[in-house]
Design an enzyme around this catalytic site. Structure first.
Site, mmCIF file in Angstrom:
data_model
loop_
_atom_site.group_PDB
_atom_site.id
_atom_site.type_symbol
_atom_site.label_atom_id
_atom_site.label_comp_id
_atom_site.label_asym_id
_atom_site.label_seq_id
_atom_site.Cartn_x
_atom_site.Cartn_y
_atom_site.Cartn_z
ATOM 1 N N ASP A 68 0.834 -1.204 0.000
ATOM 2 C CA ASP A 68 0.000 0.000 0.000
ATOM 3 C C ASP A 68 0.866 1.250 0.000
ATOM 4 O OD1 ASP A 68 0.807 -0.656 2.663
ATOM 5 O OD2 ASP A 68 -0.764 0.635 3.485
ATOM 6 N N GLU A 133 0.048 -0.870 5.949
ATOM 7 C CA GLU A 133 1.127 -0.279 6.732
ATOM 8 C C GLU A 133 0.955 1.225 6.826
ATOM 9 O OE1 GLU A 133 5.019 1.395 7.925
ATOM 10 O OE2 GLU A 133 3.860 1.841 6.130
#
Length: 375
Positions: A68, A133
């Protein structure tokens, strides 16, 4: 075009804004399974996680990272579209170029080269990849770590591909991170007309001396690995929105970045003692997003430092500065965790980029680290 550069561009083109993965991990599985990795997708509340392992013996060396990326910000401010990987003047531009799709590509290609060159290597290799994250980090790496712990999988070494370098590739390895603890302090007063302060109690005035003491407090001296613990106010909210009203309460958000010289319990008790000393009526809610972790100089940091020196000639520095990372979760199940990746000067910014000249050396450093630990 090198294989690492090509894979990096593939991953950048997938617009995986947190918590989306947008097929990044499926592409990694396509590359890892032919090498002998057993791949497992672990999903949790819209987050996609990948656990891949080749081998069943120890030691287990894990490469960790996140697919991500943070949101792009205003598209019109980008020189080229953030999800169209673009090379200009020796740099590769795109969201995730530095944080951290290049690292993931480099790790996978490094594993491919290592496995093909050394099919009988000792131990095992793992990949722990998440799409959570940059967001709350509640359904990502921590979920995988809990699953691995529950079934007794023992990690020996972990390299997290965070962009740790400062000026040139290889100048900094993170061998630990400070803990992060936040507080939401509500100081209660009595609302009233500003012309009649004797009939009210101004919580802003009341808390000011306590805040001054908290700001001046020396929490610890740090140690050989960490800077001293810091306490910072991030937000103050008070007032009724009118200039003639004494507010009924004030809300103060603050954060500790704390090292191993202090404890959660000790810091909390000291804050309460200061607030109580000033006679405040208050409510304080705590939240902990990570405890400090540290990997002292040893097998893993030496293996990576040697790999960096051999590949680039750079003498690396061990550091624990910066924000939190998923290393805080992995350190709960792995005795040696370090973070290493490309320069971080453009991360989370408009026109995020990496110098192309660093991409293959990064891959080579990861491969050399495998050679140092698994041959």
């Amino acid at each position: 075009m090198s294989k690492t550069l090509a894979l990096t561009e593939e991953l950048i083109a997938l617009s995986s804004v947190t918590p989306e993965d947008k097929g990044c991990q499926s592409r990694l599985i396509e590359l890892l399974e032919p090498l002998g990795f057993v791949c497992e997708t672990i999903e949790s509340d819209g987050v996609t996680n990948l656990w891949a392992r080749k081998g069943t013996t120890q030691p287990l060396l894990v490469f960790a990272g996140h697919t991500d990326v943070v949101p792009t910000g205003p598209l019109e401010q980008w020189t080229s579209p953030p999800f169209v990987p673009t090379q200009r003047e020796g740099k590769l531009y795109g969201r995730g170029a530095a944080d951290m799709k290049t690292s993931i590509a480099a790790m996978v290609v490094a594993a491919e080269e290592f496995v093909q060159a050394h099919p009988a290597h000792k131990g095992s290799i793992g990949f722990l990849i998440t799409s959570d994250e940059e967001g709350p980090a509640t359904d990502g790496t921590v979920i995988v770590c809990n699953a691995l712990k529950a079934r007794g999988e023992q990690l020996d070494y972990c390299v997290v591909g965070e962009p740790t370098s400062s000026d040139v590739l290889g100048d900094t390895i993170k061998n630990g991170r400070r803990g992060s603890m936040s507080g939401k302090l509500t100081v209660k007063g009595i609302q009233g007309h500003i012309a009649y302060p004797q009939l009210a109690r101004n919580p802003i005035h009341q808390c000011a001396p306590a805040l001054a003491e908290l700001v001046a407090e020396k929490w610890d001296d740090g140690n050989e690995y960490y800077l001293p613990t810091s306490w910072q106010v991030s937000n103050i909210h008070g007032g009724a929105g009118a200039s003639n009203v004494i507010p009924g309460n004030v809300v103060i958000d603050f954060n500790f970045r704390f090292c191993t010289a202090s404890t959660v319990d000790g810091l909390q008790k000291r804050v309460h003692a200061i607030l109580d000393k000033h006679g405040l009526e208050y409510d304080l809610k705590w939240s902990i997003s990570g405890h400090p972790f540290l990997t002292p100089k040893g097998t893993l940091s030496d293996a990576m430092s040697d790999a960096i020196k051999s590949e680039t000639g750079v003498t690396t520095e061990l550091s624990t500065t910066g924000g939190t990372s998923d290393g805080r979760f992995i350190a709960q199940i792995c005795p040696q965790v370090v973070e290493f990746g490309p320069p971080n000067g453009s991360i989370h910014k408009i026109d995020e980029h990496i110098e192309v000249r660093f991409i293959d050396p990064l891959k080579n450093i990861y491969r050399r680290t495998m050679e140092n630990l698994l041959l």
